[in-house]
Design an enzyme around this catalytic site. Structure first.
Site: not given
Length: 508
Positions: A444, A191, A45, A334, A145, A332, A101, A404
């Protein structure tokens, strides 16, 4: 345009001021000594340079160029971090990050998946790590990842074969050998608990495998079996890497190694026994599929019962290998969701992993039931506290890093993102005060990236990136200035009922 952060911007802070009576007020000094505040990116990314300097295609490159990619662009250029990392490290230092990270691209470092190391890829990661060390920023490196070298996917279906264990361990060995003198914080996988479903059940994440009627337009795959094969070999590969590090490197390098999980707070939709049991099953799949083997050497009973023979069994050697195979867990986190029992599962002649959970998920108590990937868009800071409490009570007080946490916001004056981050940081501190062993928190993301869902249209960055300009110019958002003031200038955060405000430290 890019640039260094000013030392202070009091006029910006006035935009965030409030005179409300607050429920919690804190500064960075209220966190434990050594607590690592940071931000993150991921190789595919961030780096770009998709076929430059010897890099080979990864499964993500292949998927992003396929007709099944939901995004408008392929991400080949991404944020051009391969060429702009020095500028980005300067921005990290100006913000005051304690940690950064990033992930290492397997196909950039070892293009054939095994064997010869790419000297240009090696030089890139060495140069970036050296810049971070020079800036006084902790290096938190993730080894994998979603960017398996395509050559290994073509050769033996990658993560669906036991052959991946040896290849991944050899790749990790190169990372430890080449970078471990400066990297003391390693995450093996990102993940895997949710990627199992996204990549091998519904097939909307690389390598995009699924089967009818569970996935979307897949040409290869088996949604009933492959998510469990992926999980199993992922756990074995991770645990093999942990054993390697402990036996060969840890005594000298003094580092730690862990694994990352996608995290959700899952509330029971009602107090009925059926919904409570469905919520427990969902938690067993989300967290227990990884944590239970680490603590007890086997999968949770509810997962084994639901999947039956489709879930591989651990041999006695494998059970011993996975038990205790972590120094920390990364989350992670959210969002939160509600879960209710899915009574239709018993009528299904064939089930995928999602159906095995036996739950329907909702964004609100009144919302339409739906199973989705990735689940959760609810802003619920207290949910993070609940997750940390759940893990502590079920699996013990293990060391955790929030790796994240964030939300998209296109505006340079991203006040909503700032309020989101403040509230979740406050929940992190509350959990620590309640006994959770949380050792770090990372936003993140550091800067806008090519997002898995949203491409160049979802802007999570503290730093804005102009994706319409090939120069990929950077510009700090208001959130970058706020984070800098919190980390460097001792500005206090105030939060009431999940809503965050800020005033200068002197005013409190």
């Amino acid at each position: 345009m890019g640039g260094r952060l000013p030392l202070f911007l009091p006029w910006l802070l006035l935009l965030l001021s409030s005179h409300a009576v607050t429920a919690i007020s804190f500064t960075v000094d209220d966190f434990p000594d050594g607590f690592a505040f940071g931000a993150g990116t991921a190789a595919f990314q961030y780096e770009g340079a998709v076929d430059e300097d010897g890099k080979s295609p990864s499964i993500w490159n292949t998927y992003a160029h396929s007709a099944r990619n939901p995004n408008e662009h392929s991400g080949d250029f991404a944020s051009d971090g391969y060429h702009k990392y020095k500028e980005d490290v300067k921005l990290m230092k100006d913000i005051g990050l304690k940690a950064y990270r990033f992930t290492i691209s397997w196909s950039r470092l070892i293009p054939n998946g095994r064997g010869a190391v790419n000297p240009k890829g090696l030089q890139f990661y060495n140069d970036m790590i050296n810049e971070l060390v020079k800036a006084g920023i902790q290096v938190h490196a993730a080894i994998y990842h979603l960017d398996l070298p395509q050559i290994l996917e073509d050769e033996y279906n990658g993560w669906l074969s036991p052959r991946i264990v040896d290849d991944f361990t050899a790749y990790a060995d190169v990372c430890f050998r080449e970078f471990g003198d400066r990297v003391a914080h390693w995450t093996t996988m990102m993940e895997p608990n949710i990627i199992a479903q996204g990549s091998y059940d519904v097939g909307i994440v690389a390598p995009g495998r699924c089967s009818y009627p569970f996935g979307r337009d897949c040409t290869v795959g088996n949604s009933t079996v492959e998510p469990y094969l992926f999980l199993h070999y992922n756990l074995l590969a991770h645990s093999s890497v942990v054993r390697l590090y402990r036996e060969k490197y840890q005594a000298v390098q003094k580092g730690i190694v862990g694994i990352n999980l996608y995290s959700l707070c899952i509330y029971s939709l009602t107090d009925s026994a059926e919904d409570i049991q469905a919520t427990e099953r969902a938690n067993d799949f989300l967290f227990g599929s990884i944590l239970h083997p680490f603590l007890f050497g086997d999968y949770p009973e509810s997962t084994k019962k639901a999947a039956g023979a489709r879930l591989p069994s651990f041999s006695s050697y494998e059970s011993e290998l996975v038990t205790g195979a972590f120094d920390f867990i990364g989350l992670n986190h959210y969002s939160s969701i509600y879960a209710s029992n899915n009574p239709d599962v018993s009528k299904m002649p064939v089930r995928d992993q999602a159906a095995d959970i036996g739950a329907l998920f909702r964004e609100t108590r009144d919302g339409q039931a739906a199973i989705q990937y990735p689940p959760g868009s609810m802003v619920d800071p207290q949910g993070l506290e609940h997750v940390l409490k759940y893990i502590r009570e079920k699996y013990g007080n293990i060391s955790i890093y929030i790796q994240e946490n964030g939300r998209p916001d296109d505006s340079l004056m991203d006040v909503e993102r700032i309020d989101f981050l403040k509230a979740y940081i406050a929940s992190t501190l509350k959990a620590i005060r309640d006994g959770a062993d949380v050792k770090g928190y990372s936003v993140w993301s550091l800067l806008d990236l090519y997002e898995m869902f949203g491409g160049y249209k979802a802007h999570f960055g503290l730093i804005s990136v102009d994706f319409k300009d090939l120069r990929r110019q950077r510009q700090p958002r208001l959130s970058a200035y706020w984070y800098s003031d919190f980390l460097k200038n001792n500005v206090a955060i105030q939060v009431e009922n999940g809503e965050a405000t800020a005033t200068s430290h002197e005013q409190i």
